[in-house]
Scaffold this active site. Structure first.
Site, PDB file in Angstrom:
ATOM      1  N   GLU A 110       0.832  -1.209   0.000  1.00 50.21           N
ATOM      2  CA  GLU A 110       0.000   0.000   0.000  1.00 50.21           C
ATOM      3  C   GLU A 110       0.865   1.258   0.000  1.00 50.21           C
ATOM      4  O   GLU A 110       0.559   2.244  -0.676  1.00 50.21           O
ATOM      5  CB  GLU A 110      -0.961  -0.028   1.187  1.00 50.21           C
ATOM      6  CG  GLU A 110      -1.983  -1.162   1.052  1.00 50.21           C
ATOM      7  CD  GLU A 110      -3.026  -1.141   2.141  1.00 50.21           C
ATOM      8  OE1 GLU A 110      -4.069  -0.514   1.940  1.00 50.21           O
ATOM      9  OE2 GLU A 110      -2.773  -1.743   3.210  1.00 50.21           O
ATOM     10  N   GLU A 130      -4.063  -8.931   3.479  1.00 48.99           N
ATOM     11  CA  GLU A 130      -4.793  -8.577   4.699  1.00 48.99           C
ATOM     12  C   GLU A 130      -5.975  -9.507   4.992  1.00 48.99           C
ATOM     13  O   GLU A 130      -6.255  -9.799   6.155  1.00 48.99           O
ATOM     14  CB  GLU A 130      -5.276  -7.118   4.618  1.00 48.99           C
ATOM     15  CG  GLU A 130      -4.186  -6.089   4.926  1.00 48.99           C
ATOM     16  CD  GLU A 130      -3.449  -5.596   3.700  1.00 48.99           C
ATOM     17  OE1 GLU A 130      -3.452  -6.300   2.658  1.00 48.99           O
ATOM     18  OE2 GLU A 130      -2.855  -4.501   3.766  1.00 48.99           O
TER      19      GLU A 130
END
Ligand SMILES: CC(C)(COP(=O)(O)OP(=O)(O)OC[C@H]1O[C@@H](n2cnc3c(N)ncnc32)[C@H](O)[C@@H]1OP(=O)(O)O)[C@@H](O)C(=O)NCCC(=O)NCCSC(=O)/C(=C/c1ccccc1)CC(=O)O
Length: 256
Positions: A110, A130
């Site tokens: 990210e 995630e």
């Protein structure tokens, strides 16, 4: 402190430095990173930044899941706090190069997605894992990955948590360049110095137009871009750029 910072000329080099933990972000590193981004943003002598990880295995594997704890502050207070470590919240118009030297996973990918250039080593691997650890790529991954690469590949990565390698990352356009591990930093330096040699106000305007314009209807984005050109039109640097061209010499830009 887990994150190293140095400035060479007009380039800032930021190194996540916890190689034993794959450069995962522990609470101390997050605080330090926020301070460093503020320095990059506010120091007029810095024109571009390079973000990388120490060691040969990892760029960053996201949240340090062994050290993460629920903060004392409530979520709302954190949300509105200045100095977030993740770049898009910061109106950061100086370019950032992600120099991805190994695993870029979870919050690590990210962060790379929040950078402007992404280059990687042949050994790099990428994933938003995630969902495998009962969380969400909630920094920017669910939004920026499908905008950066084809939707089908992004959805596969988001939903399965599967990793892709450097060749696949290049194929889908997640990175612009792949280099051998011992040549990667040199490549980052080359790009950083090229950018730092360009007119800094023009570079920031180009990034702002591209980043903000992407979310506007095309005609608004073109108008916005034209206005940004307008604020550059009377700068000393633009005169210098044109004069240097005519005089067949290198321009000396001062950011004014
Ligand atoms: C990267 C791996 C696939 C590498 O596997 P390998 O077998 O080569 O190496 P390991 O033995 O597994 O790792 C060496 C050493 O490093 C430790 N390590 C690695 N990653 C982490 C980590 N993220 N946190 C803590 N420690 C880590 C590992 O435990 C080993 O230590 P040792 O046993 O030697 O003491 C493999 O390591 C791997 O899969 N890592 C996990 C990657 C991952 O799942 N990352 C996602 C984390 S969640 C996240 O990033 C979030 C971001 C976020 C989103 C929204 C808002 C804020 C943040 C979600 C969240 O925070 O909720």
């Amino acid at each position: 402190m887990g994150v190293d910072f140095k400035q060479e000329g007009n380039v800032a080099y930021i190194t996540l430095n916890r190689p034993d933990a794959m450069n995962a972000l522990d609470p101390e590193a997050l605080v330090r990173l926020a301070e460093i981004w503020a320095e990059v943003k506010n120091n007029p002598d810095i024109r571009v930044a390079v973000l990388t990880g120490a060691g040969e295995k990892a760029f960053c594997t996201g949240t340090d899941m062994k050290k993460a704890k629920v903060p004392d502050e409530c979520m709302a207070a954190l949300y509105y706090k200045e100095g977030q470590p993740i770049i898009p919240h910061m109106k950061m118009w100086k370019p950032i190069i992600a120099c991805i030297n190994g695993f870029a996973i979870g919050g690590g990918l990210e962060m790379a997605l929040a950078c402007d250039l992404r280059i990687c080593s042949t050994t790099a691997k990428f994933g938003l894992t995630e969902t495998k650890v009962a969380s969400l790529a909630g920094l920017n991954g669910t939004q920026c990955l499908p905008r950066a690469i084809p939707q089908a590949v992004a959805m596969k990565m988001l939903l399965t948590g599967e990793l892709i390698d450097s060749a696949e990352a290049l194929r889908v356009g997640l990175v612009s360049d792949v280099a051998e591990p011992d040549q990667l930093m040199e490549l980052a330096r080359k790009y950083a110095e090229k950018i730092a040699g360009n007119a800094p106000l023009s570079v920031m305007a180009a990034k702002q137009a591209a980043v903000m314009g992407r979310d506007m209807p095309l005609q608004h984005a073109i108008d916005f871009s034209y206005l940004l050109w307008g604020i550059l039109r009377d700068t000393e640097d633009r005169k210098e750029g044109f004069t240097a061209f005519a005089e067949k010499r290198a321009p000396q830009y001062r950011g004014r």
